[in-house]
Design an enzyme around this catalytic site. Structure first.
Site, PDB file in Angstrom:
ATOM      1  N   ASP A 141      19.536   2.018   4.911  1.00  0.00           N
ATOM      2  CA  ASP A 141      20.259   1.163   4.002  1.00  0.00           C
ATOM      3  C   ASP A 141      19.663  -0.220   3.737  1.00  0.00           C
ATOM      4  OD1 ASP A 141      22.207   3.100   4.483  1.00  0.00           O
ATOM      5  OD2 ASP A 141      23.491   2.213   5.957  1.00  0.00           O
ATOM      6  N   ARG A 191      17.683   6.442  -2.581  1.00  0.00           N
ATOM      7  CA  ARG A 191      19.018   6.301  -2.759  1.00  0.00           C
ATOM      8  C   ARG A 191      19.305   5.138  -3.668  1.00  0.00           C
ATOM      9  NH1 ARG A 191      22.027   6.411   2.837  1.00  0.00           N
ATOM     10  NH2 ARG A 191      21.716   8.178   2.587  1.00  0.00           N
TER      11      ARG A 191
HETATM   12  P1  FDA Z   1      32.347   1.448  -8.647  1.00  0.00           P
HETATM   13  O1  FDA Z   1      32.565   0.633  -7.546  1.00  0.00           O
HETATM   14  O2  FDA Z   1      32.556   1.220 -10.251  1.00  0.00           O
HETATM   15  O3  FDA Z   1      33.440   2.713  -8.439  1.00  0.00           O
HETATM   16  C1  FDA Z   1      33.474   3.801  -9.269  1.00  0.00           C
HETATM   17  C2  FDA Z   1      34.574   4.592  -8.950  1.00  0.00           C
HETATM   18  O4  FDA Z   1      34.908   5.041  -7.848  1.00  0.00           O
HETATM   19  C3  FDA Z   1      36.083   3.560  -8.808  1.00  0.00           C
HETATM   20  O5  FDA Z   1      36.634   3.620 -10.358  1.00  0.00           O
HETATM   21  C4  FDA Z   1      36.976   4.417  -7.926  1.00  0.00           C
HETATM   22  O6  FDA Z   1      37.597   5.692  -8.475  1.00  0.00           O
HETATM   23  C5  FDA Z   1      35.808   5.070  -6.894  1.00  0.00           C
HETATM   24  N1  FDA Z   1      35.579   3.987  -5.978  1.00  0.00           N
HETATM   25  C6  FDA Z   1      34.470   3.599  -5.650  1.00  0.00           C
HETATM   26  N2  FDA Z   1      34.447   2.623  -4.376  1.00  0.00           N
HETATM   27  C7  FDA Z   1      35.588   2.785  -3.964  1.00  0.00           C
HETATM   28  C8  FDA Z   1      36.500   2.517  -2.772  1.00  0.00           C
HETATM   29  N3  FDA Z   1      36.093   1.647  -1.909  1.00  0.00           N
HETATM   30  N4  FDA Z   1      37.650   3.013  -2.355  1.00  0.00           N
HETATM   31  C9  FDA Z   1      37.962   3.915  -3.462  1.00  0.00           C
HETATM   32  N5  FDA Z   1      37.663   4.325  -4.607  1.00  0.00           N
HETATM   33  C10 FDA Z   1      36.586   3.681  -4.838  1.00  0.00           C
HETATM   34  N6  FDA Z   1      25.523  -0.304  -0.797  1.00  0.00           N
HETATM   35  C11 FDA Z   1      24.516  -1.297  -0.389  1.00  0.00           C
HETATM   36  O7  FDA Z   1      24.585  -2.504  -0.530  1.00  0.00           O
HETATM   37  N7  FDA Z   1      23.842  -0.871   0.546  1.00  0.00           N
HETATM   38  C12 FDA Z   1      23.791   0.511   0.893  1.00  0.00           C
HETATM   39  O8  FDA Z   1      22.842   0.809   1.838  1.00  0.00           O
HETATM   40  C13 FDA Z   1      24.564   1.272   0.340  1.00  0.00           C
HETATM   41  N8  FDA Z   1      24.682   2.578   0.620  1.00  0.00           N
HETATM   42  C14 FDA Z   1      25.369   3.479   0.200  1.00  0.00           C
HETATM   43  C15 FDA Z   1      25.331   4.994   0.442  1.00  0.00           C
HETATM   44  C16 FDA Z   1      26.293   5.862  -0.528  1.00  0.00           C
HETATM   45  C17 FDA Z   1      25.872   7.430  -0.210  1.00  0.00           C
HETATM   46  C18 FDA Z   1      26.985   5.299  -1.422  1.00  0.00           C
HETATM   47  C19 FDA Z   1      27.915   6.294  -2.095  1.00  0.00           C
HETATM   48  C20 FDA Z   1      27.141   3.873  -1.528  1.00  0.00           C
HETATM   49  C21 FDA Z   1      26.471   3.173  -0.972  1.00  0.00           C
HETATM   50  N9  FDA Z   1      26.657   1.640  -0.927  1.00  0.00           N
HETATM   51  C22 FDA Z   1      25.664   0.908  -0.460  1.00  0.00           C
HETATM   52  C23 FDA Z   1      27.894   1.165  -1.799  1.00  0.00           C
HETATM   53  C24 FDA Z   1      27.342   0.836  -3.226  1.00  0.00           C
HETATM   54  O9  FDA Z   1      26.659  -0.163  -3.313  1.00  0.00           O
HETATM   55  C25 FDA Z   1      28.760   0.417  -3.896  1.00  0.00           C
HETATM   56  O10 FDA Z   1      29.384  -0.634  -3.374  1.00  0.00           O
HETATM   57  C26 FDA Z   1      29.775   1.612  -3.959  1.00  0.00           C
HETATM   58  O11 FDA Z   1      29.284   3.003  -4.081  1.00  0.00           O
HETATM   59  C27 FDA Z   1      30.855   1.622  -4.931  1.00  0.00           C
HETATM   60  O12 FDA Z   1      30.404   1.557  -6.231  1.00  0.00           O
HETATM   61  P2  FDA Z   1      30.259   2.687  -7.408  1.00  0.00           P
HETATM   62  O13 FDA Z   1      28.807   3.119  -7.923  1.00  0.00           O
HETATM   63  O14 FDA Z   1      30.853   3.916  -6.764  1.00  0.00           O
HETATM   64  O15 FDA Z   1      30.970   2.141  -8.594  1.00  0.00           O
END
Ligand code: FDA
Length: 314
Positions: A141, A191
Site C-alpha cells: 500500500d 495499483r
Molecule cells: P472518488 O473519491 O471521486 O469517488 C468516486 C465515486 O465512488 C464517488 O462518487 C462515490 O460514488 C464512490 N465512493 C468513493 N469513495 C467512497 C466512500 N468512501 N464511500 C462511499 N462511496 C464512495 N489510497 C492510498 O492513499 N493508498 C493506498 O494504498 C490505497 N489503496 C487503495 C486500494 C484500492 C483497491 C482502492 C479502490 C483504493 C485505494 N486507496 C488508497 C484509496 C484511494 O486513494 C481513494 O481515496 C478512494 O479510492 C476514493 O477515490 P476514487 O478514485 O474512488 O474517486
C-alpha cells in the site's frame, strides 16, 4: 477533492475525536460497511462469498504506524496465517492469483528507529517467500508522501527476488507520473489510486479535477507500458477511460484489473466482474480507525449518515 476532506482528515488526528468515534456503539454499524470483521473467523466467509461472485480479493490486515518491534512481529505472524488461509481458497488460478494480501510497510516497522526501512524490507521478504509457496500475491500500500521513497525502495529491492510484488501509486502526488514511467516495465504490477491522505500543495494536487487529470495521464502511461495495471477507483469517468484505453491498447482481460474497496459500489463491482478481472480490497482487524476516517473523508455523505445515526441514537 471535496472541500470537507482536509477538515475531516485533520479532525480525525485528534485523540478526542478518536475516543468519540471508537467509543460509540453506532460506529460498529458504520465499520461493518467497510470492514469485513475483527478476526479471520469473520473475514473468511466474506472472502468466500466474494470469490463465489467472480470477484478476486486483496486482504488488508488493518494496522499502521507500528511503534514497537513486538507489534511489527505480531503483524508478520498474522499475515503468515492469513496467507495460509487464503491459499486454501485459491482454487485454479491461471496466471492471475485469485487471492492477494495488501500490506502497509508502516505496520511492518518502517518507522522504527534507527533502521525501520530495513526491518520493514526484511519482514516483507518473509511474507513474500510464504506467498510464493501459497500462490498468493502481495501488493504494498501507499501511505503518506514522507514514506514514498522508502516504500518504493523496498519494493524495487524485493522485486529482484519477487518480480510479481505489486506497489500502489497515488495520482494526487506530483511525482507519480514519473514513478509510473519508471515502474511500467515488463510484469510490473502497479495499483493506481487517487490517494487518501492529507497532503500539502507542495507535493500533491489539491483540486479534484487536477487529481482526475493526473490519474488519466498516469493510467495512459501504465496501459501503454508492459506491466500489469490495477485500476483502483470507483470513479465512473476513470473506469470508462480505462475501458477505452484497454480497447485502444488491445489488452486482454487477463492483463489488467479493476479494483474497488469492500462496501463501495457493489453493483458496479459485479458488472465489471462479469467480463473483466475485478478485485476487491477487503480490510479486517481491530485497528480500523485510520481506515474508517479516510473512507468518511472521501465522501461527506458517509459522515452525514454517521452523524445522523449518532444523533438519532443518543
Ligand atoms: P472518488 O473519491 O471521486 O469517488 C468516486 C465515486 O465512488 C464517488 O462518487 C462515490 O460514488 C464512490 N465512493 C468513493 N469513495 C467512497 C466512500 N468512501 N464511500 C462511499 N462511496 C464512495 N489510497 C492510498 O492513499 N493508498 C493506498 O494504498 C490505497 N489503496 C487503495 C486500494 C484500492 C483497491 C482502492 C479502490 C483504493 C485505494 N486507496 C488508497 C484509496 C484511494 O486513494 C481513494 O481515496 C478512494 O479510492 C476514493 O477515490 P476514487 O478514485 O474512488 O474517486
Amino acid at each position: 477533492m471535496n472541500p470537507l476532506r482536509p477538515v475531516i482528515l485533520a479532525a480525525s488526528a485528534s485523540p478526542r475525536m478518536k475516543r468519540v468515534l471508537t467509543g460509540t456503539p453506532i460506529t460498529a454499524e458504520i465499520v461493518r460497511r467497510f470492514v469485513a470483521g475483527e478476526g479471520r473467523d469473520e473475514l473468511i466467509p466474506v472472502v468466500r462469498e466474494l470469490l463465489a461472485s467472480r470477484r478476486l480479493i486483496s486482504v488488508d490486515f488493518l494496522g499502521e504506524n507500528t511503534t514497537d518491534r513486538a507489534q511489527a512481529d505480531a503483524t508478520v505472524a498474522e499475515y503468515l496465517s492469513l496467507i495460509n488461509d487464503l491459499a486454501a481458497l485459491n482454487g485454479a488460478t491461471g496466471t492471475t492469483a485469485r487471492t492477494e494480501v495488501s500490506v502497509k510497510l508502516s505496520a511492518l516497522g518502517q518507522a522504527l528507529a534507527p533502521d525501520g526501512p530495513a526491518i520493514a524490507t526484511e519482514n516483507l521478504r518473509i511474507l513474500c517467500a510464504e506467498a510464493v509457496r501459497a500462490g498468493v500475491w502481495v501488493t504494498v500500500d501507499a501511505e503518506d508522501h514522507t514514506t514514498t521513497d522508502a516504500t518504493l525502495g523496498t519494493v524495487c529491492e524485493l522485486r529482484a527476488e519477487f518480480p510479481w510484488l505489486g506497489a500502489v501509486l497515488q495520482a494526487y502526488l506530483h511525482r507519480t507520473e514519473a514513478d509510473c514511467r519508471e515502474l511500467s516495465g515488463a510484469d510490473s504490477r502497479i495499483r493506481l489510486c487517487k490517494g487518501a491522505y492529507r497532503e500539502p500543495h507542495t507535493v500533491a494536487y489539491q483540486r479534484s479535477a487536477e487529481v482526475t487529470d493526473s490519474y488519466l495521464r498516469c493510467l495512459e502511461i501504465l496501459m501503454g507500458g508492459d506491466g500489469y495495471p490495477m485500476v483502483a477507483t470507483h470513479d465512473p469517468v476513470l473506469i470508462l477511460a480505462a475501458e477505452q484505453l484497454v480497447a485502444e491498447t488491445g489488452r486482454g482481460p487477463d492483463y489488467f484489473e479493476h479494483q474497488m474497496l469492500y462496501g463501495i459500489r457493489d453493483v458496479e463491482q459485479l458488472r465489471l466482474a462479469a467480463s473483466n478481472t475485478m478485485r476487491v480490497y477487503v480490510p479486517y482487524g481491530g485497528q480500523w480507525y485510520g481506515y474508517l476516517t479516510r473512507r468518511l473523508a472521501e465522501r461527506p455523505a458517509n459522515l452525514t449518515f454517521f452523524l445522523r445515526a449518532l444523533v438519532s441514537k443518543s
